[in-house]
Design an enzyme around this catalytic site. Structure first.
Site, PDB file in Angstrom:
ATOM      1  N   HIS A   5       0.691  -1.249   0.042  1.00 15.94           N
ATOM      2  CA  HIS A   5      -0.124   0.016   0.047  1.00 15.94           C
ATOM      3  C   HIS A   5       0.675   1.173   0.048  1.00 15.94           C
ATOM      4  O   HIS A   5       2.151   1.021   0.324  1.00 15.94           O
ATOM      5  CB  HIS A   5      -0.959  -0.013   1.220  1.00 15.94           C
ATOM      6  CG  HIS A   5      -0.105   0.170   2.504  1.00 15.94           C
ATOM      7  ND1 HIS A   5       0.550  -0.870   3.058  1.00 15.94           N
ATOM      8  CD2 HIS A   5      -0.279   1.053   3.356  1.00 15.94           C
ATOM      9  CE1 HIS A   5       0.872  -0.446   4.301  1.00 15.94           C
ATOM     10  NE2 HIS A   5       0.243   0.595   4.424  1.00 15.94           N
ATOM     11  N   HIS A   7       1.399   3.951   1.961  1.00 15.03           N
ATOM     12  CA  HIS A   7       1.721   4.718   3.253  1.00 15.03           C
ATOM     13  C   HIS A   7       3.210   4.960   3.163  1.00 15.03           C
ATOM     14  O   HIS A   7       3.981   4.063   2.705  1.00 15.03           O
ATOM     15  CB  HIS A   7       1.149   4.055   4.515  1.00 15.03           C
ATOM     16  CG  HIS A   7      -0.117   4.490   4.907  1.00 15.03           C
ATOM     17  ND1 HIS A   7      -0.770   3.740   5.805  1.00 15.03           N
ATOM     18  CD2 HIS A   7      -1.205   5.106   4.367  1.00 15.03           C
ATOM     19  CE1 HIS A   7      -1.983   4.137   6.035  1.00 15.03           C
ATOM     20  NE2 HIS A   7      -2.228   5.017   5.200  1.00 15.03           N
ATOM     21  N   ASP A  33       5.703   4.981   5.177  1.00 16.44           N
ATOM     22  CA  ASP A  33       6.520   3.897   5.943  1.00 16.44           C
ATOM     23  C   ASP A  33       6.985   2.738   5.052  1.00 16.44           C
ATOM     24  O   ASP A  33       7.911   2.095   5.355  1.00 16.44           O
ATOM     25  CB  ASP A  33       6.254   3.575   7.329  1.00 16.44           C
ATOM     26  CG  ASP A  33       4.872   3.105   7.434  1.00 16.44           C
ATOM     27  OD1 ASP A  33       3.733   3.524   6.760  1.00 16.44           O
ATOM     28  OD2 ASP A  33       4.718   2.026   8.185  1.00 16.44           O
ATOM     29  N   HIS A  34       5.936   2.444   4.275  1.00 10.32           N
ATOM     30  CA  HIS A  34       6.149   1.270   3.187  1.00 10.32           C
ATOM     31  C   HIS A  34       6.532   1.694   1.888  1.00 10.32           C
ATOM     32  O   HIS A  34       7.365   0.985   1.271  1.00 10.32           O
ATOM     33  CB  HIS A  34       4.864   0.613   2.995  1.00 10.32           C
ATOM     34  CG  HIS A  34       4.287  -0.065   4.381  1.00 10.32           C
ATOM     35  ND1 HIS A  34       4.410  -1.316   4.754  1.00 10.32           N
ATOM     36  CD2 HIS A  34       3.952   0.429   5.418  1.00 10.32           C
ATOM     37  CE1 HIS A  34       4.070  -1.656   5.914  1.00 10.32           C
ATOM     38  NE2 HIS A  34       3.676  -0.549   6.405  1.00 10.32           N
TER      39      HIS A  34
END
Length: 273
Positions: free
Chosen positions: A84, A86, A88-89
């Protein structure tokens, strides 16, 4: 948001979790990211090609560690996938594409770089590796999981964590979608031999079915608590959070409020409040 699912110790940098999956932990620990973001390097034994799932935050040192870990194992990064969007990813995806020359594939067109989209039911094959795309909206509308059938594992991003429970990121995330996604993962575990969860945060889980059933029970319990709180006169999301999530670290209350807003929408949509 609360409750701990027992899990195996998280592999360290370069640590193998299965025959095909290696975890590299990003240095971004926080109450929201637990130990940090798990970046996964996945490859077929004997192949010189690898897939990276969630390169993580825009941290040059981490991205180069991922690349070096793959190279030390004799692998070239051929493809990057996102669970996904976000930060932090996914925030490091563009820079990682520069470092590796690999395309980035995602459900959200805004997150793709030189690669095709990803959709539920797709199969990704690279260097003999097979990953099956599982649509799991709810945490976000673009959330995906990746089924690794050869290892009996599923890479879950933020849909199922290795410790605690995840949030429904209202308004993009919807509780009804999330409950459907948990049912889809339950079927994957009960009918298709998936035993391990390789999460986006926290330790590897060795009982995939137990983890998903825990999540389903937790969600049902929280939903009932929210419904009871509303009946008792707690009206605003902040009031409901203070009442229902009193056992949760206050640093997580803003995230809990997003989940509460999603739960209130769900209860309203189903005529329960």
């Amino acid at each position: 948001m609360s409750g701990v699912i027992p899990g195996a110790p998280l592999p360290g940098v370069g640590g193998p979790a299965t025959d095909r999956a290696v975890c590299v932990l990003a240095p971004n620990p926080s109450p929201m990211t637990l130990d940090g973001t798990n970046t996964w390097i996945v490859s077929e034994p004997g192949s010189d090609l690898a897939v990276v799932i969630d390169p993580g935050p825009l941290d040059e040192g981490h991205l180069r560690t991922v690349l070096r870990t793959a190279e030390e194992r004799g692998r070239r990064i051929a493809l990057t996938l996102l669970t996904h969007g976000h930060a932090d990813h996914a925030a490091g995806a563009a820079r990682f594409a520069e470092l590796t020359g690999s395309p980035v594939r995602a459900l959200d067109p805004a997150q793709r770089l030189g690669g095709e989209g990803l959709h539920h039911g797709d199969t990704v094959t690279t260097g003999g590796l097979e990953l099956r795309v599982v649509g799991t909206p709810g945490h976000t509308s673009d959330s995906l999981c990746f089924h690794l059938p050869a290892d009996g594992a599923v890479l879950t991003g933020d849909t199922v964590l290795g410790r605690g429970t995840t949030m429904v990121t209202h308004p993009d995330g919807r509780l009804g979608d999330y409950l459907d996604s948990l049912r889809r993962l339950r079927d994957l575990a009960s009918e298709h031999g998936v035993t391990r969860v390789l999460p986006g945060h926290g330790p590897v889980l060795g009982d995939a079915l137990g983890a998903v059933e825990y999540y389903m029970a937790h969600r049902a319990n929280r939903l009932a608590q929210v419904e009871t709180a509303v009946e008792a006169g707690y009206r605003t999301p902040a009031e409901v959070v203070a009442h229902v999530y009193a056992d949760v670290d206050r640093a997580l209350w803003p995230a809990a409020e997003l989940s509460v807003r999603a739960q209130l929408d769900y209860l309203d949509e189903h005529g329960l409040i």
